[in-house]
Design a protein around this motif. Structure first.
Motif, mmCIF file in Angstrom:
data_model
loop_
_atom_site.group_PDB
_atom_site.id
_atom_site.type_symbol
_atom_site.label_atom_id
_atom_site.label_comp_id
_atom_site.label_asym_id
_atom_site.label_seq_id
_atom_site.Cartn_x
_atom_site.Cartn_y
_atom_site.Cartn_z
ATOM 1 N N ASP A 198 0.858 -1.196 0.000
ATOM 2 C CA ASP A 198 0.000 0.000 0.000
ATOM 3 C C ASP A 198 0.883 1.231 0.000
ATOM 4 O OD1 ASP A 198 -2.053 1.730 0.199
ATOM 5 O OD2 ASP A 198 -2.365 1.445 2.324
ATOM 6 N N THR A 199 0.707 2.120 -0.957
ATOM 7 C CA THR A 199 1.561 3.288 -1.041
ATOM 8 C C THR A 199 0.834 4.551 -0.616
ATOM 9 O OG1 THR A 199 0.916 3.557 -3.341
ATOM 10 C CG2 THR A 199 2.909 2.272 -2.899
ATOM 11 N N GLY A 200 -0.245 4.435 0.114
ATOM 12 C CA GLY A 200 -0.991 5.590 0.586
ATOM 13 C C GLY A 200 -0.354 6.193 1.817
ATOM 14 N N VAL A 201 -1.002 7.238 2.346
ATOM 15 C CA VAL A 201 -0.548 7.882 3.574
ATOM 16 C C VAL A 201 -0.988 7.023 4.754
ATOM 17 C CG1 VAL A 201 -0.729 9.940 5.004
ATOM 18 C CG2 VAL A 201 -0.700 10.151 2.500
ATOM 19 N N SER A 202 -0.038 6.756 5.635
ATOM 20 C CA SER A 202 -0.299 5.883 6.772
ATOM 21 C C SER A 202 -0.192 6.666 8.072
ATOM 22 C CB SER A 202 0.711 4.731 6.767
ATOM 23 O OG SER A 202 0.541 3.923 7.903
ATOM 24 N N GLN A 203 -1.182 6.493 8.945
ATOM 25 C CA GLN A 203 -1.151 7.169 10.235
ATOM 26 C C GLN A 203 -1.288 6.160 11.357
ATOM 27 O OE1 GLN A 203 -3.997 10.756 8.910
ATOM 28 N NE2 GLN A 203 -3.008 11.102 10.880
ATOM 29 N N ASN A 204 -0.518 6.382 12.413
ATOM 30 C CA ASN A 204 -0.562 5.503 13.580
ATOM 31 C C ASN A 204 -0.452 6.313 14.869
ATOM 32 O OD1 ASN A 204 -0.471 2.589 12.617
ATOM 33 N ND2 ASN A 204 1.102 3.583 11.375
ATOM 34 N N PRO A 205 -1.168 5.906 15.919
ATOM 35 C CA PRO A 205 -2.171 4.835 15.909
ATOM 36 C C PRO A 205 -3.472 5.311 15.270
ATOM 37 C CG PRO A 205 -2.138 5.899 18.040
ATOM 38 C CD PRO A 205 -1.052 6.561 17.232
ATOM 39 N N ARG A 206 -4.433 4.442 15.078
ATOM 40 C CA ARG A 206 -5.730 4.843 14.537
ATOM 41 C C ARG A 206 -6.588 5.477 15.621
ATOM 42 N NH1 ARG A 206 -8.353 5.950 11.108
ATOM 43 N NH2 ARG A 206 -9.790 4.310 10.477
ATOM 44 N N HIS A 207 -6.422 4.961 16.818
ATOM 45 C CA HIS A 207 -7.179 5.505 17.946
ATOM 46 C C HIS A 207 -6.234 5.659 19.128
ATOM 47 C CE1 HIS A 207 -11.019 4.558 15.942
ATOM 48 N NE2 HIS A 207 -10.414 3.465 15.561
ATOM 49 N N LYS A 208 -6.480 6.726 19.913
ATOM 50 C CA LYS A 208 -5.693 6.939 21.119
ATOM 51 C C LYS A 208 -6.607 7.516 22.183
ATOM 52 C CE LYS A 208 -1.906 7.406 23.589
ATOM 53 N NZ LYS A 208 -1.100 6.229 24.032
ATOM 54 N N ILE A 209 -6.652 6.847 23.321
ATOM 55 C CA ILE A 209 -7.401 7.351 24.468
ATOM 56 C C ILE A 209 -6.375 7.699 25.537
ATOM 57 C CG2 ILE A 209 -9.130 6.849 26.227
ATOM 58 C CD1 ILE A 209 -10.348 4.807 24.285
ATOM 59 N N THR A 210 -6.467 8.892 26.061
ATOM 60 C CA THR A 210 -5.498 9.321 27.056
ATOM 61 C C THR A 210 -6.194 10.131 28.131
ATOM 62 O OG1 THR A 210 -3.311 10.345 27.339
ATOM 63 C CG2 THR A 210 -4.888 11.515 25.975
ATOM 64 N N LYS A 211 -5.526 10.245 29.249
ATOM 65 C CA LYS A 211 -6.095 11.050 30.339
ATOM 66 C C LYS A 211 -5.575 12.473 30.222
ATOM 67 C CE LYS A 211 -6.855 7.305 33.554
ATOM 68 N NZ LYS A 211 -6.594 6.732 34.881
ATOM 69 N N ARG A 212 -6.407 13.389 30.637
ATOM 70 C CA ARG A 212 -6.046 14.800 30.608
ATOM 71 C C ARG A 212 -4.709 15.006 31.319
ATOM 72 N NH1 ARG A 212 -10.345 18.410 33.486
ATOM 73 N NH2 ARG A 212 -9.442 17.247 35.220
ATOM 74 N N GLY A 213 -3.857 15.789 30.678
ATOM 75 C CA GLY A 213 -2.564 16.074 31.274
ATOM 76 C C GLY A 213 -1.432 15.215 30.732
ATOM 77 N N GLN A 214 -1.793 14.118 30.068
ATOM 78 C CA GLN A 214 -0.771 13.251 29.500
ATOM 79 C C GLN A 214 -0.295 13.795 28.152
ATOM 80 O OE1 GLN A 214 0.402 10.222 31.075
ATOM 81 N NE2 GLN A 214 -0.606 11.355 32.710
ATOM 82 N N ASN A 215 0.889 13.333 27.738
ATOM 83 C CA ASN A 215 1.409 13.684 26.416
ATOM 84 C C ASN A 215 1.099 12.563 25.436
ATOM 85 O OD1 ASN A 215 2.522 15.840 27.783
ATOM 86 N ND2 ASN A 215 4.601 15.000 27.785
ATOM 87 N N VAL A 216 0.832 12.933 24.193
ATOM 88 C CA VAL A 216 0.588 11.930 23.150
ATOM 89 C C VAL A 216 1.395 12.300 21.914
ATOM 90 C CG1 VAL A 216 -1.728 11.265 23.910
ATOM 91 C CG2 VAL A 216 -1.452 13.151 22.289
ATOM 92 N N THR A 217 1.746 11.286 21.152
ATOM 93 C CA THR A 217 2.476 11.498 19.901
ATOM 94 C C THR A 217 1.851 10.650 18.816
ATOM 95 O OG1 THR A 217 4.550 11.935 21.064
ATOM 96 C CG2 THR A 217 4.706 11.340 18.740
ATOM 97 N N PHE A 218 1.638 11.266 17.662
ATOM 98 C CA PHE A 218 1.086 10.564 16.503
ATOM 99 C C PHE A 218 2.143 10.550 15.410
ATOM 100 C CE2 PHE A 218 -2.453 11.106 18.970
ATOM 101 C CZ PHE A 218 -3.077 12.335 18.904
ATOM 102 N N ARG A 219 2.046 9.536 14.559
ATOM 103 C CA ARG A 219 3.002 9.424 13.468
ATOM 104 C C ARG A 219 2.278 9.413 12.142
ATOM 105 N NH1 ARG A 219 8.428 6.288 12.482
ATOM 106 N NH2 ARG A 219 8.290 5.908 10.230
#
Lengths: 115, 112
Positions: free
Chosen positions: A1-22
């Motif tokens: 597949d040569t399309g645009v790929s994003q990870n993760p598809r879903h992310k649940i986090t608690k307020r105040g936490q840091n998150v990173t998407f790719r």
């Protein structure tokens, strides 16, 4: 597949936490965009890169948000000290630039839920 | 950058009918692009019409552009349930090398 790929598809986090998407764009695309979309609205522009250079940032991109695109390939979007208002779909897109007649190729997004 | 405004906000039709949605914008453009978004997915580019074009076809899609009225329309003929999606227009100003800006879209529902 040569399309645009994003990870993760879903992310649940608690307020105040840091998150990173790719995002992995289409390999020959030198432009990469980040958008945010809330329910019932269109995508809102956050920032864009040409190769590794971040050329534009929206006012929506507060100092808690940072995006990088090392070596002009994949990109990461980090949100520090998440707030409930950050809950949204984060979309990445890429295009083969320059030129205003280039269409964007979107990934399927990362859905962030901040509890 | 400029944002297009899609109209109507929501449209519900029967399978087999035609669907027409409109886009208005405010300043001059180099081109205008239409995108589709299925629920929970990313946007998919449908068609690009340049400012010197008045009409363009792609399969069951027909796009018109009236630069004097600063408006565009997207017609989907013989609609199918699979056409159910949100549709967005993105007017691209001249010389713009920046991002596309989207409105709130038209939510099309095609009933079987």
């Amino acid at each position: 597949d040569t399309g645009v790929s994003q990870n993760p598809r879903h992310k649940i986090t608690k307020r105040g936490q840091n998150v990173t998407f790719r995002c992995d764009p289409i390999s020959e695309h030198n432009r990469l965009y980040w958008y945010r979309q809330t329910l019932g609205q269109g995508p809102e522009f956050l920032t864009y890169f040409q190769n590794e250079a971040q050329l534009e940032k929206s006012r929506l991109l507060s100092d808690r948000f940072s995006a990088e695109r090392p070596k002009g390939s994949f990109s990461t979007l980090e949100i520090q000290r998440t707030e409930q208002g950050d809950s949204a779909m984060y979309l990445c897109a890429s295009s083969l630039g320059p030129g205003s007649d280039k269409s964007l190729h979107f990934g399927n997004g990362t859905r962030l839920t901040v509890t | 950058s400029q944002q297009g405004e899609e109209d109507p906000q929501a449209l519900s039709i029967q399978e087999g009918e035609n669907a027409t949605m409109n886009c208005s914008y405010k300043t001059s453009i180099n081109n205008l692009q239409w995108y589709r978004q299925n629920s929970g997915r990313g946007l998919v580019h449908l068609i690009l019409i340049r400012s010197n074009e008045r009409e363009k076809h792609s399969g069951r899609l027909r796009v018109t552009l009236d630069t004097s009225k600063k408006s565009s329309s997207l017609l989907i003929t013989a609609s199918r349930a699979a056409d159910t999606a949100s549709y967005f227009c993105a007017p691209v100003p001249p010389g713009s090398a920046r991002q596309l800006t989207f409105g709130s879209g038209t939510q099309l529902t095609v009933l079987p």
